[in-house]
Design an enzyme around this catalytic site. Structure first.
Site, PDB file in Angstrom:
ATOM      1  N   GLU A 438       0.493  -1.096   0.207  1.00 17.80           N
ATOM      2  CA  GLU A 438      -0.155  -0.420  -0.080  1.00 17.80           C
ATOM      3  C   GLU A 438       1.094   0.779   0.070  1.00 17.80           C
ATOM      4  OE1 GLU A 438      -2.791   1.041  -0.450  1.00 17.80           O
ATOM      5  OE2 GLU A 438      -3.581   2.532   0.083  1.00 17.80           O
ATOM      6  N   ASP A 511       1.311  -0.656   6.268  1.00 16.43           N
ATOM      7  CA  ASP A 511       1.965   0.314   7.333  1.00 16.43           C
ATOM      8  C   ASP A 511       1.010  -0.548   8.508  1.00 16.43           C
ATOM      9  OD1 ASP A 511       3.149   2.266   6.576  1.00 16.43           O
ATOM     10  OD2 ASP A 511       1.977   3.389   6.375  1.00 16.43           O
ATOM     11  N   ASP A 513       0.005   0.777  10.720  1.00 14.06           N
ATOM     12  CA  ASP A 513      -1.090   2.065  11.787  1.00 14.06           C
ATOM     13  C   ASP A 513      -2.695   1.345  11.291  1.00 14.06           C
ATOM     14  OD1 ASP A 513      -1.266   2.107   9.265  1.00 14.06           O
ATOM     15  OD2 ASP A 513      -0.753   4.125   9.812  1.00 14.06           O
ATOM     16  N   ASP A 515      -4.866   2.706   9.388  1.00 13.31           N
ATOM     17  CA  ASP A 515      -4.233   2.395   8.013  1.00 13.31           C
ATOM     18  C   ASP A 515      -4.017   1.435   7.526  1.00 13.31           C
ATOM     19  OD1 ASP A 515      -6.240   5.532   7.616  1.00 13.31           O
ATOM     20  OD2 ASP A 515      -4.634   6.501   7.129  1.00 13.31           O
TER      21      ASP A 515
END
Ligand code: TSJ
Length: 646
Positions: A438, A511, A513, A515
């Protein structure tokens, strides 16, 4: 009965008593054979085995309340208000049913009989297995005004069955502690897991009250109190409310019946919602048949037939129209099928598929006759359902066209692979990997850092489709998913062909996180829904980038979890610089290779079907009310999993 026969009888019992000891030892030696695993799943299975006995008592009509308590110290207590396990001594064996139930394998049905008959299958036979795998187990039976008590340790009785006081109640109470020597990984129960299963059992046994109480933490006790008079129809209602789906007809259609000799009965609840998803939950003798079987197959076939017959008769389908496919008539369908069969046969590797063919005729009659009748009597509901099937059929047509278009296009284009794909040199599935990344900057680092001989990089791009709410035709047009589909080369949905897969490992890299978690979930859901065999065959992985870089005198150490960070900090002492990575983009190519892509040093999580299932919405619906534990589980465990490549 003549003397001879009597001798024979007593010999038989004598022999079986010896078998008792051997039997329970076998359980401790190879616990996996009896409860599947000694991991968390097996641990929870102990509770189900005990509760099943109480449910059998409820099915027999003698009990309407079952309480499951989680007590401090990983102790479980299950209480019912039934008749109580018989305490009288067996005339020949000279021991009570209680003792037999807990010390012989397959004791179900031998005593008292009828109570265990209804459910057959796995029920009522697991108490001795639980006993064998418990550090200790206490049985209390409340009957004839007395409290009867017996204690066991690791399967062996350590007291006689004795009277310990008086009571006005009747019932059975079992308290046990799973043996940490057996359940080495953990002996701690997950409230959510028990909640999900007990709620399900409350749906399947209409009118039975099942209470779950978490008393492990004094300050924070949790209670769930389930009682569903509507049975399977309450189950469907629950699913729709929880998923916040709009239903397309107000009533839940109930089909119930039994065959003439009462060896099989079925309850089916049906309702359509405005989503594109199909959800059929099937059960046989209260056991979730996740792999379906004769009851589910029979249902699907009959449903397709009824819908087509009705549509033809009322001219919803014109003469020139194609018949509805099974998928057409199941779009937006939520159905719960619960059958009870004498001598249930569970097939397949996981024993989660019903094999009894005698159930087919019953289901077929129920659906063909009763459902057809229902549709005739409820034209408004019939119209809503058939409109739904019509629109599904149209969408499927559109998907077919979109697919053909994609195929034609890729045949014409010189390079049919997506433009953004940086392919690898090798064509050998055994070694090739594709990183689905991503973000463009991360894609850049990955491209720079990879070993191009066997690692391909595909950066994701554009707007993600919410796969939970999409039909196949929309997937074909999606700019973010299409490159994934073409790069993998194996098609999707009904066309999926694992043999055409171009890479042995499909690695999602996002990631660490929120998202990143979102994109992981969406991709997993996509794979789960449209390329399930890919997940099933173990080709899907999740890359684990480090969370921290710790630097001391120019030497870098990477930590993949907070715990690991603390360990390193302790080890290295003073003067450490900590960098927290917020995204893959913060790492340069070399760092990304070293920490996340180098097969020698990286940490990767292999995705199991359960994980992909957990990403799916329905799972969270059935799961307990606490926040998405399984998803959390993936996120959490992802950080600890060792390199699975070695
Ligand atoms: F409560 C429980 F879940 F912990 C539990 C309940 C655990 C176990 C191992 C068994 C039971 C249980 C068994 N509850 N109720 C019964 N009932 C009988 O065993 C029973 C009682 C009477 C008769 C009869 O024919 O008179 C027959 C049976 C099978």
């Amino acid at each position: 009965m003549n003397n001879n026969n009597n001798d024979l009888e007593s010999m038989k019992y004598g022999a079986s008593e010896i078998q008792v000891l051997e039997g329970l030892e076998a359980v401790r030696k190879r616990p996996g054979m009896y409860i599947g695993s000694t991991g968390p799943k097996g641990l929870h299975h102990l509770v189900y085995e005990i509760v099943d006995n109480a449910i059998d008592e409820a099915l027999a009509g003698f009990c309407d309340k079952i309480t499951v308590e989680l007590l401090p110290g990983d102790i479980v207590r299950v209480t019912d208000n039934g008749r109580g396990i018989p305490v009288g001594k067996h005339p020949k064996m000279g021991i009570s049913a209680v003792t037999v139930v807990f010390t012989t394998l397959h004791a179900g049905g031998k005593f008292g009989g009828s109570g265990y008959k209804v459910s057959g299958g796995l029920h009522g036979v697991g108490s001795s297995v639980v006993n064998a795998l418990s550090e200790w187990l206490e049985a209390e039976v409340f009957s004839s005004g007395k409290i009867h008590y017996q204690k066991f340790e690791r399967g062996a009785a350590t007291t006689e069955l004795e009277v310990r006081g008086e009571t006005e109640q009747t019932g059975t109470r079992i308290t046990f502690k799973a043996d940490p020597l057996i359940f080495k990984e953990t002996t701690t129960y997950e409230f959510n897991v028990l909640e999900m299963r007990l709620r399900e059992q409350a749906f399947l046994n209409a009118g039975t009250r099942i209470i779950l109480e978490d008393k492990r933490n004094e300050e924070n006790t949790e209670v769930r109190d389930f009682k569903y008079e509507g049975g399977v129809s309450s189950f469907v209602d629950f699913i729709h409310k929880k998923r916040k789906h709009e239903v397309v007809h107000p009533d839940i259609i109930m089909l119930c019946g039994a065959n003439s000799d009462n060896t099989a009965s079925a309850e089916i609840a049906i309702q359509y919602n405005d989503s594109y998803n199909e959800l059929i939950l099937s059960f046989a003798n209260n056991i979730h048949t996740t792999d379906g079987g004769t009851h589910e197959d029979g249902f699907k076939r009959a449903l397709t037939k009824v819908m087509n017959d009705y549509a033809r008769k009322f001219n919803v389908l014109k003469e020139s129209d194609r018949n509805f496919s099974g998928e057409d008539v199941r779009e937006g369908l939520t159905a719960v099928i619960s059958v009870k069969v004498v001598n249930a046969q569970f097939e397949g590797q996981t024993k989660a598929k019903l094999g009894n063919t005698e159930i087919k005729g019953l289901i077929d009659d129920l659906v063909t006759e009763r459902l057809y009748m229902y549709l005739e009597k409820n034209p408004a509901a019939a119209k809503a359902i058939l409109d739904k099937a019509l629109s599904a059929a149209k969408a499927r047509d559109a998907a077919r066209k979109a697919r053909d278009l994609v195929r034609r296009k890729s045949a014409l284009e010189t390079a049919s692979l997506p433009g953004k794909l940086s392919d690898c040199q090798s064509k050998d599935m055994q070694e090739t990997e594709i990183y689905i990344v991503e973000g463009d900057s991360a894609g850049g680092s990955a491209k720079g850092g990879r070993d191009r001989r066997f690692q391909a990089i595909l950066p994701l791009w554009g707007k993600m489709l919410n796969v939970e709410k999409a039909r196949l035709d929309k997937v074909y047009g999606n700019e973010k998913l299409m490159p994934v589909i073409t790069a993998l080369g194996c098609g999707l949905g009904d066309d999926f062909n694992l043999e055409k897969l171009r890479y042995g490992k499909v690695i999602i890299m996002a990631d660490a996180d929120v998202d990143g978690s979102h994109i992981r979930t969406l991709l997993l859901t996509f794979f789960f829904r449209f390329m399930r065999a890919l997940v099933d065959a173990g080709h899907v992985y999740i890359a684990q980038p480090p969370l921290y870089r710790l630097t001391k005198s120019k030497k870098h150490t990477y930590a993949y979890s907070d715990e690991q960070r603390d360990e390193v900090l302790k080890e290295l002492g003073q003067g450490i610089d900590i960098q927290r990575y917020k995204g893959l983009g913060e790492m340069d190519s070399d760092q990304l290779w070293e920490t996340t892509m180098n097969p020698e040093t990286r940490i990767m999580l292999k995705v199991k079907l359960e994980d992909a299932e957990a990403a799916d919405e329905i799972f969270t619906v059935l799961m307990g009310d606490k926040v998405e534990p399984r998803r959390e589980f993936i996120e959490k465990n992802a950080k600890y999993v060792q390199n699975l490549d070695v």
